[in-house]
Scaffold this motif. Structure first.
Motif, PDB file in Angstrom:
ATOM      1  N   LEU A  60      44.088 -11.363  16.854  1.00  0.00           N
ATOM      2  CA  LEU A  60      43.606  -9.976  16.834  1.00  0.00           C
ATOM      3  C   LEU A  60      42.234  -9.925  16.191  1.00  0.00           C
ATOM      4  O   LEU A  60      41.966 -10.639  15.212  1.00  0.00           O
ATOM      5  CB  LEU A  60      44.580  -9.087  16.054  1.00  0.00           C
ATOM      6  CG  LEU A  60      44.227  -7.601  15.940  1.00  0.00           C
ATOM      7  CD1 LEU A  60      44.341  -6.919  17.307  1.00  0.00           C
ATOM      8  CD2 LEU A  60      45.145  -6.910  14.937  1.00  0.00           C
ATOM      9  N   ALA A  61      41.363  -9.081  16.753  1.00  0.00           N
ATOM     10  CA  ALA A  61      40.041  -8.842  16.166  1.00  0.00           C
ATOM     11  C   ALA A  61      39.775  -7.343  16.168  1.00  0.00           C
ATOM     12  O   ALA A  61      40.047  -6.662  17.161  1.00  0.00           O
ATOM     13  CB  ALA A  61      38.955  -9.573  16.957  1.00  0.00           C
ATOM     14  N   ILE A  62      39.279  -6.826  15.051  1.00  0.00           N
ATOM     15  CA  ILE A  62      38.895  -5.419  14.928  1.00  0.00           C
ATOM     16  C   ILE A  62      37.437  -5.380  14.488  1.00  0.00           C
ATOM     17  O   ILE A  62      37.068  -5.986  13.478  1.00  0.00           O
ATOM     18  CB  ILE A  62      39.750  -4.671  13.891  1.00  0.00           C
ATOM     19  CG1 ILE A  62      41.240  -4.925  14.106  1.00  0.00           C
ATOM     20  CG2 ILE A  62      39.419  -3.181  13.901  1.00  0.00           C
ATOM     21  CD1 ILE A  62      41.816  -4.286  15.333  1.00  0.00           C
ATOM     22  N   ARG A  63      36.611  -4.671  15.228  1.00  0.00           N
ATOM     23  CA  ARG A  63      35.182  -4.574  14.910  1.00  0.00           C
ATOM     24  C   ARG A  63      34.767  -3.106  14.959  1.00  0.00           C
ATOM     25  O   ARG A  63      35.008  -2.424  15.954  1.00  0.00           O
ATOM     26  CB  ARG A  63      34.361  -5.390  15.917  1.00  0.00           C
ATOM     27  CG  ARG A  63      32.848  -5.372  15.686  1.00  0.00           C
ATOM     28  CD  ARG A  63      32.182  -6.228  16.757  1.00  0.00           C
ATOM     29  NE  ARG A  63      30.725  -6.217  16.696  1.00  0.00           N
ATOM     30  CZ  ARG A  63      30.000  -7.031  15.939  1.00  0.00           C
ATOM     31  NH1 ARG A  63      30.605  -7.922  15.170  1.00  0.00           N
ATOM     32  NH2 ARG A  63      28.682  -6.985  15.946  1.00  0.00           N
ATOM     33  N   ILE A  64      34.154  -2.635  13.884  1.00  0.00           N
ATOM     34  CA  ILE A  64      33.673  -1.251  13.824  1.00  0.00           C
ATOM     35  C   ILE A  64      32.177  -1.254  13.526  1.00  0.00           C
ATOM     36  O   ILE A  64      31.713  -1.938  12.609  1.00  0.00           O
ATOM     37  CB  ILE A  64      34.422  -0.432  12.751  1.00  0.00           C
ATOM     38  CG1 ILE A  64      35.873  -0.195  13.192  1.00  0.00           C
ATOM     39  CG2 ILE A  64      33.732   0.902  12.509  1.00  0.00           C
ATOM     40  CD1 ILE A  64      36.696   0.595  12.186  1.00  0.00           C
ATOM     41  N   ASP A  95      19.874   5.479  13.188  1.00  0.00           N
ATOM     42  CA  ASP A  95      19.991   4.181  13.865  1.00  0.00           C
ATOM     43  C   ASP A  95      20.551   3.121  12.919  1.00  0.00           C
ATOM     44  O   ASP A  95      20.982   2.055  13.379  1.00  0.00           O
ATOM     45  CB  ASP A  95      18.622   3.721  14.379  1.00  0.00           C
ATOM     46  CG  ASP A  95      18.121   4.614  15.506  1.00  0.00           C
ATOM     47  OD1 ASP A  95      18.962   5.168  16.248  1.00  0.00           O
ATOM     48  OD2 ASP A  95      16.894   4.757  15.648  1.00  0.00           O
ATOM     49  N   ALA A  96      20.532   3.414  11.619  1.00  0.00           N
ATOM     50  CA  ALA A  96      21.046   2.448  10.628  1.00  0.00           C
ATOM     51  C   ALA A  96      22.566   2.469  10.664  1.00  0.00           C
ATOM     52  O   ALA A  96      23.198   3.504  10.435  1.00  0.00           O
ATOM     53  CB  ALA A  96      20.533   2.807   9.236  1.00  0.00           C
ATOM     54  N   ARG A  97      23.162   1.304  10.956  1.00  0.00           N
ATOM     55  CA  ARG A  97      24.616   1.211  11.089  1.00  0.00           C
ATOM     56  C   ARG A  97      25.181   0.135  10.174  1.00  0.00           C
ATOM     57  O   ARG A  97      24.452  -0.729   9.676  1.00  0.00           O
ATOM     58  CB  ARG A  97      25.002   0.889  12.537  1.00  0.00           C
ATOM     59  CG  ARG A  97      24.822   2.069  13.478  1.00  0.00           C
ATOM     60  CD  ARG A  97      25.140   1.717  14.926  1.00  0.00           C
ATOM     61  NE  ARG A  97      25.268   2.917  15.724  1.00  0.00           N
ATOM     62  CZ  ARG A  97      26.403   3.389  16.214  1.00  0.00           C
ATOM     63  NH1 ARG A  97      27.534   2.733  15.989  1.00  0.00           N
ATOM     64  NH2 ARG A  97      26.440   4.492  16.921  1.00  0.00           N
ATOM     65  N   MET A  98      26.473   0.202  10.012  1.00  0.00           N
ATOM     66  CA  MET A  98      27.202  -0.841   9.289  1.00  0.00           C
ATOM     67  C   MET A  98      28.238  -1.416  10.246  1.00  0.00           C
ATOM     68  O   MET A  98      28.916  -0.671  10.965  1.00  0.00           O
ATOM     69  CB  MET A  98      27.914  -0.244   8.065  1.00  0.00           C
ATOM     70  CG  MET A  98      28.771  -1.243   7.302  1.00  0.00           C
ATOM     71  SD  MET A  98      29.527  -0.453   5.856  1.00  0.00           S
ATOM     72  CE  MET A  98      30.474  -1.819   5.191  1.00  0.00           C
ATOM     73  N   ILE A  99      28.338  -2.752  10.284  1.00  0.00           N
ATOM     74  CA  ILE A  99      29.304  -3.425  11.157  1.00  0.00           C
ATOM     75  C   ILE A  99      30.267  -4.225  10.295  1.00  0.00           C
ATOM     76  O   ILE A  99      29.851  -4.992   9.417  1.00  0.00           O
ATOM     77  CB  ILE A  99      28.609  -4.347  12.168  1.00  0.00           C
ATOM     78  CG1 ILE A  99      27.725  -3.529  13.127  1.00  0.00           C
ATOM     79  CG2 ILE A  99      29.638  -5.160  12.951  1.00  0.00           C
ATOM     80  CD1 ILE A  99      26.933  -4.382  14.100  1.00  0.00           C
ATOM     81  N   THR A 100      31.558  -4.011  10.522  1.00  0.00           N
ATOM     82  CA  THR A 100      32.594  -4.791   9.838  1.00  0.00           C
ATOM     83  C   THR A 100      33.545  -5.338  10.889  1.00  0.00           C
ATOM     84  O   THR A 100      33.916  -4.647  11.835  1.00  0.00           O
ATOM     85  CB  THR A 100      33.387  -3.923   8.839  1.00  0.00           C
ATOM     86  OG1 THR A 100      33.805  -2.719   9.482  1.00  0.00           O
ATOM     87  CG2 THR A 100      32.535  -3.575   7.637  1.00  0.00           C
ATOM     88  N   THR A 101      33.952  -6.585  10.700  1.00  0.00           N
ATOM     89  CA  THR A 101      34.849  -7.252  11.648  1.00  0.00           C
ATOM     90  C   THR A 101      35.909  -8.017  10.871  1.00  0.00           C
ATOM     91  O   THR A 101      35.620  -8.618   9.827  1.00  0.00           O
ATOM     92  CB  THR A 101      34.082  -8.234  12.549  1.00  0.00           C
ATOM     93  OG1 THR A 101      32.962  -7.567  13.138  1.00  0.00           O
ATOM     94  CG2 THR A 101      34.979  -8.769  13.652  1.00  0.00           C
ATOM     95  N   THR A 102      37.134  -7.984  11.376  1.00  0.00           N
ATOM     96  CA  THR A 102      38.213  -8.769  10.790  1.00  0.00           C
ATOM     97  C   THR A 102      38.945  -9.518  11.898  1.00  0.00           C
ATOM     98  O   THR A 102      39.102  -8.993  13.012  1.00  0.00           O
ATOM     99  CB  THR A 102      39.197  -7.879   9.998  1.00  0.00           C
ATOM    100  OG1 THR A 102      40.198  -8.684   9.390  1.00  0.00           O
ATOM    101  CG2 THR A 102      39.871  -6.843  10.888  1.00  0.00           C
ATOM    102  N   TYR A 103      39.354 -10.750  11.606  1.00  0.00           N
ATOM    103  CA  TYR A 103      40.029 -11.596  12.602  1.00  0.00           C
ATOM    104  C   TYR A 103      41.382 -12.033  12.054  1.00  0.00           C
ATOM    105  O   TYR A 103      41.533 -12.292  10.853  1.00  0.00           O
ATOM    106  CB  TYR A 103      39.188 -12.833  12.911  1.00  0.00           C
ATOM    107  CG  TYR A 103      37.834 -12.544  13.510  1.00  0.00           C
ATOM    108  CD1 TYR A 103      37.698 -12.283  14.866  1.00  0.00           C
ATOM    109  CD2 TYR A 103      36.685 -12.552  12.713  1.00  0.00           C
ATOM    110  CE1 TYR A 103      36.451 -12.028  15.428  1.00  0.00           C
ATOM    111  CE2 TYR A 103      35.436 -12.299  13.262  1.00  0.00           C
ATOM    112  CZ  TYR A 103      35.339 -12.033  14.624  1.00  0.00           C
ATOM    113  OH  TYR A 103      34.106 -11.781  15.173  1.00  0.00           O
ATOM    114  N   TYR A 104      42.334 -12.175  12.973  1.00  0.00           N
ATOM    115  CA  TYR A 104      43.677 -12.614  12.601  1.00  0.00           C
ATOM    116  C   TYR A 104      44.175 -13.670  13.588  1.00  0.00           C
ATOM    117  O   TYR A 104      43.886 -13.608  14.788  1.00  0.00           O
ATOM    118  CB  TYR A 104      44.644 -11.423  12.603  1.00  0.00           C
ATOM    119  CG  TYR A 104      46.103 -11.820  12.565  1.00  0.00           C
ATOM    120  CD1 TYR A 104      46.727 -12.148  11.364  1.00  0.00           C
ATOM    121  CD2 TYR A 104      46.847 -11.899  13.746  1.00  0.00           C
ATOM    122  CE1 TYR A 104      48.068 -12.535  11.324  1.00  0.00           C
ATOM    123  CE2 TYR A 104      48.183 -12.288  13.719  1.00  0.00           C
ATOM    124  CZ  TYR A 104      48.787 -12.604  12.511  1.00  0.00           C
ATOM    125  OH  TYR A 104      50.095 -12.989  12.488  1.00  0.00           O
TER     126      TYR A 104
END
Length: 298
Positions: free
Chosen positions: A246-250, A267-276
């Motif tokens: 599983l992968a979740i990316r926001i 336009d300034a964003r934050m990206i977070t991702t988690t993998y399982y």
């Protein structure tokens, strides 16, 4: 109404219990005109256990003699209070234990509206006479309970499962899924997109595609920080569907940064991702997931 046979306690207990004023320190039996002779005592949750050892509690009408059949035992009252205490305050991005019934949510809305009125008073806003803000406290309270913080008070959406008949074990990617949340630090909106990659178990289940959208919306409907939001979504999907990977990316804009402080560009964003699972271990799967996310971007 609750009646207390008070043996020995002070007046610094908290939590609104109405008693006939003439009966403090006495047993309650037949009380005439007691509605006109009431006082408010406050019971503090921190000392409820001690209080239970000092009082006897009965239920009945204030102007009726209370009979043995109407008695509520101390043990029964302890059980009832334990159920109520299970719904005490939790962290901003956690669900209230046991969730809240419709009636309990209505009570929370009413209490929150009173506090919002007090806030406006402190801010010197004449909300009672301002035609634009006359009903704002009630509207905002309802918005918080029923929308912005809905994911704290109601159960998560039911998961619709389908048999993995073809034993699909390849990466599935869905998105972009709208993210609408609220920053726990400044109570400002967070908005953006979520992408979810799933590698199903060949002998497991596949869930309905729309359920991913509902789960993202559910966990977003709390006071959040983005780093924990992706982990909450991941944890729930893993616990309920047991995928191989599983992968979740926001990717999201934080208005606590664009509308205050530095007042950054939208336009300034934050990206977070988690993998399982295999998504965390297989570099090729990670690369495929990220490539699919780019292809799905609006």
């Amino acid at each position: 109404m609750l009646f207390l046979n008070i043996r020995n306690f002070g007046q610094d207990y908290s939590r609104m219990i109405c008693l006939p004023a003439s009966s403090a320190g006495q047993s309650f039996g037949n009380h005439k005109n007691c509605d006109r002779h009431r006082t408010i005592l406050w019971l503090n949750q921190a000392i409820l256990t001690d209080l239970f050892n000092q009082i006897e509690i009965t239920m009945g009408h204030p102007c009726e003699t209370i009979t043995g059949s109407m008695m509520m035992s101390g043990q029964a009252m302890k059980s009832e209070m334990a159920a109520l205490q299970a719904k005490t305050s939790r962290f901003g991005n956690e669900a209230v234990d046991g969730f809240l019934t419709e009636a309990e949510r209505a009570k929370v809305m009413a209490d929150a509206a009173v506090k919002l009125e007090e806030l406006f008073d402190v801010l010197r806003i004449d909300h009672r006479n301002d035609h634009n803000m006359r009903d704002t406290p009630a509207r905002v309270a309802k918005m918080y309970v029923e929308e912005i913080l809905r994911g704290r008070f109601v159960p998560p959406p039911a998961i619709t499962e389908f048999d993995n008949v073809e034993q699909c074990d390849q990466l599935i990617v869905t998105g972009p899924i709208d993210v609408r949340s609220t920053c726990a630090h400044h109570l400002m909106p967070i908005y953006g997109e979520c992408y979810i990659g799933i590698v199903p178990s060949p002998d497991g289940k596949i869930i309905g595609l729309s359920k991913y959208d509902r789960l993202v919306d559910y966990f977003s409907s709390r006071f959040q920080i983005q780093e924990e939001l992706v982990k909450q979504i991941e944890r729930h999907i893993v616990e309920t569907t047991a995928p191989r990977g599983l992968a979740i990316r926001i990717s999201a804009v934080h208005m606590c940064k664009t509308h205050r402080g530095i007042r950054a560009s939208h336009d300034a964003r934050m990206i977070t991702t988690t993998y399982y699972g295999c998504m965390a271990e297989d570099r090729d799967l990670k690369a495929e997931f990220l490539q699919e996310c780019v292809g799905l971007q609006r």
